[in-house]
Design a protein around this motif. Structure first.
Motif, PDB file in Angstrom:
ATOM      1  N   GLY A   9       0.821  -1.214   0.000  1.00  0.00           N
ATOM      2  CA  GLY A   9       0.000   0.000   0.000  1.00  0.00           C
ATOM      3  C   GLY A   9       0.851   1.258   0.000  1.00  0.00           C
ATOM      4  N   GLY A  10       2.035   1.161  -0.564  1.00  0.00           N
ATOM      5  CA  GLY A  10       3.012   2.247  -0.495  1.00  0.00           C
ATOM      6  C   GLY A  10       2.729   3.443  -1.393  1.00  0.00           C
ATOM      7  N   THR A  11       1.727   3.364  -2.275  1.00  0.00           N
ATOM      8  CA  THR A  11       1.343   4.562  -3.048  1.00  0.00           C
ATOM      9  C   THR A  11       0.125   5.224  -2.400  1.00  0.00           C
ATOM     10  OG1 THR A  11       0.026   3.146  -4.505  1.00  0.00           O
ATOM     11  CG2 THR A  11       2.236   3.773  -5.272  1.00  0.00           C
ATOM     12  N   GLY A  12      -0.302   4.714  -1.283  1.00  0.00           N
ATOM     13  CA  GLY A  12      -1.456   5.293  -0.576  1.00  0.00           C
ATOM     14  C   GLY A  12      -1.036   6.468   0.298  1.00  0.00           C
ATOM     15  N   TYR A  13      -1.994   6.967   1.064  1.00  0.00           N
ATOM     16  CA  TYR A  13      -1.782   8.187   1.851  1.00  0.00           C
ATOM     17  C   TYR A  13      -0.660   7.998   2.883  1.00  0.00           C
ATOM     18  CZ  TYR A  13      -3.098  11.854   5.278  1.00  0.00           C
ATOM     19  OH  TYR A  13      -3.113  12.913   6.176  1.00  0.00           O
ATOM     20  N   ILE A  14      -0.849   7.106   3.832  1.00  0.00           N
ATOM     21  CA  ILE A  14       0.151   6.932   4.884  1.00  0.00           C
ATOM     22  C   ILE A  14       1.364   6.176   4.342  1.00  0.00           C
ATOM     23  CG2 ILE A  14       0.549   6.077   7.229  1.00  0.00           C
ATOM     24  CD1 ILE A  14      -2.605   6.326   7.523  1.00  0.00           C
ATOM     25  N   ILE A  31       7.700  -1.238  -3.136  1.00  0.00           N
ATOM     26  CA  ILE A  31       6.269  -1.007  -2.910  1.00  0.00           C
ATOM     27  C   ILE A  31       5.482  -2.080  -3.658  1.00  0.00           C
ATOM     28  CG2 ILE A  31       4.310   0.499  -3.479  1.00  0.00           C
ATOM     29  CD1 ILE A  31       6.135   2.907  -3.201  1.00  0.00           C
ATOM     30  N   VAL A  32       4.491  -2.655  -2.981  1.00  0.00           N
ATOM     31  CA  VAL A  32       3.481  -3.446  -3.701  1.00  0.00           C
ATOM     32  C   VAL A  32       2.137  -2.758  -3.460  1.00  0.00           C
ATOM     33  CG1 VAL A  32       3.220  -5.071  -1.765  1.00  0.00           C
ATOM     34  CG2 VAL A  32       2.410  -5.696  -4.042  1.00  0.00           C
ATOM     35  N   ASP A  33       1.415  -2.511  -4.543  1.00  0.00           N
ATOM     36  CA  ASP A  33       0.127  -1.823  -4.423  1.00  0.00           C
ATOM     37  C   ASP A  33      -0.727  -2.230  -5.621  1.00  0.00           C
ATOM     38  OD1 ASP A  33      -0.601   1.167  -2.773  1.00  0.00           O
ATOM     39  OD2 ASP A  33      -1.958   0.299  -4.257  1.00  0.00           O
ATOM     40  N   LEU A  43       4.400   7.586  -7.454  1.00  0.00           N
ATOM     41  CA  LEU A  43       5.813   7.151  -7.557  1.00  0.00           C
ATOM     42  C   LEU A  43       6.693   8.307  -8.048  1.00  0.00           C
ATOM     43  CD1 LEU A  43       5.583   3.596  -9.165  1.00  0.00           C
ATOM     44  CD2 LEU A  43       5.974   4.168  -6.758  1.00  0.00           C
ATOM     45  N   ASP A  44       6.177   9.052  -9.062  1.00  0.00           N
ATOM     46  CA  ASP A  44       6.953  10.184  -9.599  1.00  0.00           C
ATOM     47  C   ASP A  44       7.176  11.232  -8.507  1.00  0.00           C
ATOM     48  OD1 ASP A  44       4.775   9.992 -12.466  1.00  0.00           O
ATOM     49  OD2 ASP A  44       6.655   8.914 -12.084  1.00  0.00           O
ATOM     50  N   ARG A  45       6.138  11.449  -7.714  1.00  0.00           N
ATOM     51  CA  ARG A  45       6.227  12.510  -6.700  1.00  0.00           C
ATOM     52  C   ARG A  45       7.137  12.102  -5.550  1.00  0.00           C
ATOM     53  NH1 ARG A  45      -0.051  12.913  -6.623  1.00  0.00           N
ATOM     54  NH2 ARG A  45      -0.464  13.323  -8.812  1.00  0.00           N
ATOM     55  N   ILE A  46       7.123  10.801  -5.222  1.00  0.00           N
ATOM     56  CA  ILE A  46       8.070  10.321  -4.197  1.00  0.00           C
ATOM     57  C   ILE A  46       9.493  10.547  -4.715  1.00  0.00           C
ATOM     58  CG2 ILE A  46       9.008   8.245  -3.086  1.00  0.00           C
ATOM     59  CD1 ILE A  46       6.109   7.181  -2.910  1.00  0.00           C
ATOM     60  N   GLU A  47       9.706  10.214  -5.992  1.00  0.00           N
ATOM     61  CA  GLU A  47      11.045  10.389  -6.597  1.00  0.00           C
ATOM     62  C   GLU A  47      11.448  11.861  -6.617  1.00  0.00           C
ATOM     63  OE1 GLU A  47      11.370   8.831 -10.578  1.00  0.00           O
ATOM     64  OE2 GLU A  47      13.589   9.045 -10.585  1.00  0.00           O
ATOM     65  N   THR A  48      10.467  12.738  -6.872  1.00  0.00           N
ATOM     66  CA  THR A  48      10.768  14.186  -6.869  1.00  0.00           C
ATOM     67  C   THR A  48      11.214  14.635  -5.477  1.00  0.00           C
ATOM     68  OG1 THR A  48       9.090  14.520  -8.573  1.00  0.00           O
ATOM     69  CG2 THR A  48       9.812  16.481  -7.347  1.00  0.00           C
ATOM     70  N   GLU A  57       5.811  -2.968  -7.571  1.00  0.00           N
ATOM     71  CA  GLU A  57       5.157  -4.203  -8.057  1.00  0.00           C
ATOM     72  C   GLU A  57       3.656  -3.988  -7.924  1.00  0.00           C
ATOM     73  OE1 GLU A  57       9.016  -6.357  -8.094  1.00  0.00           O
ATOM     74  OE2 GLU A  57       7.080  -6.656  -9.103  1.00  0.00           O
ATOM     75  N   GLN A  58       2.906  -4.226  -9.025  1.00  0.00           N
ATOM     76  CA  GLN A  58       1.471  -3.962  -8.972  1.00  0.00           C
ATOM     77  C   GLN A  58       0.654  -5.253  -8.984  1.00  0.00           C
ATOM     78  OE1 GLN A  58      -0.103  -1.397 -12.048  1.00  0.00           O
ATOM     79  NE2 GLN A  58      -2.230  -1.709 -11.401  1.00  0.00           N
ATOM     80  N   PHE A  59       0.082  -5.598  -7.838  1.00  0.00           N
ATOM     81  CA  PHE A  59      -0.892  -6.680  -7.768  1.00  0.00           C
ATOM     82  C   PHE A  59      -1.561  -6.619  -6.408  1.00  0.00           C
ATOM     83  CE2 PHE A  59       1.255  -9.574  -4.829  1.00  0.00           C
ATOM     84  CZ  PHE A  59       2.596  -9.271  -4.993  1.00  0.00           C
ATOM     85  N   ASN A  60      -2.645  -7.413  -6.255  1.00  0.00           N
ATOM     86  CA  ASN A  60      -3.361  -7.445  -4.981  1.00  0.00           C
ATOM     87  C   ASN A  60      -2.850  -8.624  -4.156  1.00  0.00           C
ATOM     88  OD1 ASN A  60      -5.303  -8.023  -2.925  1.00  0.00           O
ATOM     89  ND2 ASN A  60      -6.709  -6.620  -3.969  1.00  0.00           N
ATOM     90  N   LEU A  61      -2.574  -8.383  -2.926  1.00  0.00           N
ATOM     91  CA  LEU A  61      -1.976  -9.390  -2.032  1.00  0.00           C
ATOM     92  C   LEU A  61      -2.926 -10.552  -1.738  1.00  0.00           C
ATOM     93  CD1 LEU A  61      -0.325  -6.831   0.363  1.00  0.00           C
ATOM     94  CD2 LEU A  61       0.939  -8.452  -1.079  1.00  0.00           C
ATOM     95  N   ILE A  62      -4.185 -10.482  -2.212  1.00  0.00           N
ATOM     96  CA  ILE A  62      -5.043 -11.666  -2.006  1.00  0.00           C
ATOM     97  C   ILE A  62      -4.633 -12.771  -2.985  1.00  0.00           C
ATOM     98  CG2 ILE A  62      -7.025 -10.484  -1.007  1.00  0.00           C
ATOM     99  CD1 ILE A  62      -8.457 -10.566  -3.608  1.00  0.00           C
ATOM    100  N   ASP A  63      -3.718 -12.446  -3.915  1.00  0.00           N
ATOM    101  CA  ASP A  63      -3.166 -13.462  -4.822  1.00  0.00           C
ATOM    102  C   ASP A  63      -1.940 -14.078  -4.139  1.00  0.00           C
ATOM    103  OD1 ASP A  63      -2.557 -13.612  -8.363  1.00  0.00           O
ATOM    104  OD2 ASP A  63      -1.606 -14.805  -6.755  1.00  0.00           O
ATOM    105  N   ALA A  64      -2.132 -15.255  -3.575  1.00  0.00           N
ATOM    106  CA  ALA A  64      -1.068 -15.892  -2.771  1.00  0.00           C
ATOM    107  C   ALA A  64       0.162 -16.209  -3.611  1.00  0.00           C
ATOM    108  CB  ALA A  64      -1.609 -17.162  -2.107  1.00  0.00           C
ATOM    109  N   GLU A  65      -0.086 -16.645  -4.858  1.00  0.00           N
ATOM    110  CA  GLU A  65       1.053 -17.011  -5.723  1.00  0.00           C
ATOM    111  C   GLU A  65       1.930 -15.797  -6.018  1.00  0.00           C
ATOM    112  OE1 GLU A  65      -1.039 -20.309  -8.380  1.00  0.00           O
ATOM    113  OE2 GLU A  65       0.507 -19.190  -9.521  1.00  0.00           O
ATOM    114  N   LYS A  66       1.267 -14.687  -6.373  1.00  0.00           N
ATOM    115  CA  LYS A  66       2.046 -13.475  -6.700  1.00  0.00           C
ATOM    116  C   LYS A  66       2.766 -12.951  -5.446  1.00  0.00           C
ATOM    117  CE  LYS A  66      -0.490 -11.852 -10.751  1.00  0.00           C
ATOM    118  NZ  LYS A  66      -1.415 -10.796 -11.262  1.00  0.00           N
ATOM    119  N   THR A  67       2.099 -13.104  -4.326  1.00  0.00           N
ATOM    120  CA  THR A  67       2.722 -12.636  -3.075  1.00  0.00           C
ATOM    121  C   THR A  67       3.984 -13.446  -2.797  1.00  0.00           C
ATOM    122  OG1 THR A  67       0.547 -12.015  -2.221  1.00  0.00           O
ATOM    123  CG2 THR A  67       2.323 -12.242  -0.602  1.00  0.00           C
ATOM    124  N   ASP A  68       3.884 -14.762  -2.971  1.00  0.00           N
ATOM    125  CA  ASP A  68       5.062 -15.615  -2.723  1.00  0.00           C
ATOM    126  C   ASP A  68       6.170 -15.296  -3.722  1.00  0.00           C
ATOM    127  OD1 ASP A  68       6.406 -18.589  -3.408  1.00  0.00           O
ATOM    128  OD2 ASP A  68       6.219 -17.993  -1.294  1.00  0.00           O
TER     129      ASP A  68
END
Ligand code: WQD
Length: 345
Positions: A9-14, A31-33, A43-48, A57-68
């Motif tokens: 959730g690293g592109t989110g608010y907190i 970051i996975v989000d 991401l651009d603004r964090i870099e700025t 990495e872009q995917f939802n953590l409810i996907d166990a395979e991608k998480t692993d």
């Protein structure tokens, strides 16, 4: 060699504010989000801000395979800071199964991957909603948790219990839950901040969107509570103060300073503010007259809560540095920059 931290959730608010603080303290960040509630432009603004573009990495953590697979790919992670979750209280009442599936299976997938790939430390984003309406204020970590007022709040309680049981069963896993009070405000650069999708549920984004003309008028939910001016009291905490606490919590585990395999801490300022006090602070620090009206109470709202911060101050060596005026000033600076510069249309 810099330690590498996974921020879900690293592109989110907190999450984005925590990524900035991590990078500025020399950590490498992945970051996975799934971008369901945030934008890739973050991401651009964090870099700025930091000069460093986080690995993304872009995917939802409810996907166990991608998480692993993520942990197999980044096989040198030192810790996980877990923000990714659905967090709209009202939506959770309408769609409880979505909240239980997303918030709980994501955590379980992360913990399974951590065990398999020997990542030992998790900082978990929890919430003061676990206390419900405390009987005694300020509320300490010893206060009992109460039956949650919403499926969202219940997922936070269940996730804390999963962490408690996992850390006690598997000595290689340590976890710290951070119980946020009300995060508000934005980074001083005004390049990252709170950007709720659709009509804001929370007070401060509704205030700033009303002030900038996106919303006609702010409704103040109830003025007949047992508080100095009749409106609800909350403990508003600046998001940058909150972000800094996450790094301290991760380091507490990395440096084996923890007193137990599972710990939890209140992250608040220790000061409560009523809704009208927040509005007055916003108006005076920004020189704006806000259009608002008092309406009926919002179902599910508790009357008043603010944190006892002694344990967090002492154990984490962390204290908030920013006051309500700074929260309102940075929130407004962000809203203006967002609408005038960052969102072209
Ligand atoms: C604060 C006060 C409202 C909007 C929730 C979750 C918590 C966290 C933050 C996710 C209340 C009043 C609000 C408005 C108003 N969520 N209000 N008019 O409900 O304390 O906490 O959001 O992490 O877990 O429980 O925050 O900002 O919605 O409300 O008068 O348009 O502002 O009644 O008293 P809340 P909030």
């Amino acid at each position: 060699m810099n330690k590498k931290i996974l921020v879900t959730g690293g592109t989110g608010y907190i999450g984005s504010h925590t990524v900035v603080e991590l990078q500025q303290q020399g950590y490498e960040v992945v970051i996975v989000d799934d971008l369901s509630n945030s934008d890739i432009e973050v991401l651009d603004r964090i870099e700025t801000i930091t000069g460093i573009r986080p690995t993304f990495e872009q995917f939802n953590l409810i996907d166990a395979e991608k998480t692993d697979a993520l942990f197999a790919k980044h096989n040198d992670l030192s810790a996980v800071i877990h923000f990714a979750a659905s967090k709209a209280v009202g939506e959770s009442v309408e769609k409880p199964l979505l909240y239980y599936q997303n918030n709980i299976s994501s955590l379980i997938n992360l913990l399974n991957a951590m065990r398999k790939h020997n990542v030992q430390n998790m900082v978990f984003s929890s919430s003061c909603t676990v206390y419900g309406q405390p009987d005694v204020l300020p509320v300490t970590e010893e206060a009992p948790t109460k039956p949650a007022e919403s499926p969202y709040g219940n997922t936070k309680q269940i996730c804390e219990e999963i962490l408690r049981d996992t850390a006690s069963a598997y000595p290689e896993i340590k976890a710290i839950a951070l119980r946020y009070f009300n995060p508000v405000g934005a980074h001083d650069s005004a390049l990252i901040g709170e950007l709720p999708k659709g009509v804001p549920m929370n007070l401060v984004p509704f205030i700033t969107q009303t002030a900038i003309g996106l919303r006609e008028q702010l409704s103040v939910f109830g003025s007949d509570y047992d508080t100095p001016d009749g409106t609800c009291i909350r403990d508003y905490i600046h998001v940058v103060d909150l972000a800094k606490a996450h790094i301290i919590a991760a380091e507490r585990m990395l440096e084996a300073k923890g007193k137990a395999d599972f710990e939890f801490f209140n992250l608040g300022t220790g000061t409560g503010s009523t809704v009208l006090q927040v509005i007055k602070a916003f108006e005076s620090v920004n020189g704006i007259k806000l259009n608002y009206k008092i309406v009926d109470r919002r179902p599910g709202d508790i009357e008043k809560i603010w944190a006892d911060t002694d344990i967090a101050n002492k154990e984490l060596g962390w204290k908030t540095e920013r006051d309500l005026d700074n929260m309102m000033e940075t929130a407004w600076k962000w809203e203006k920059n967002l609408r005038e510069n960052l969102i072209k249309n």
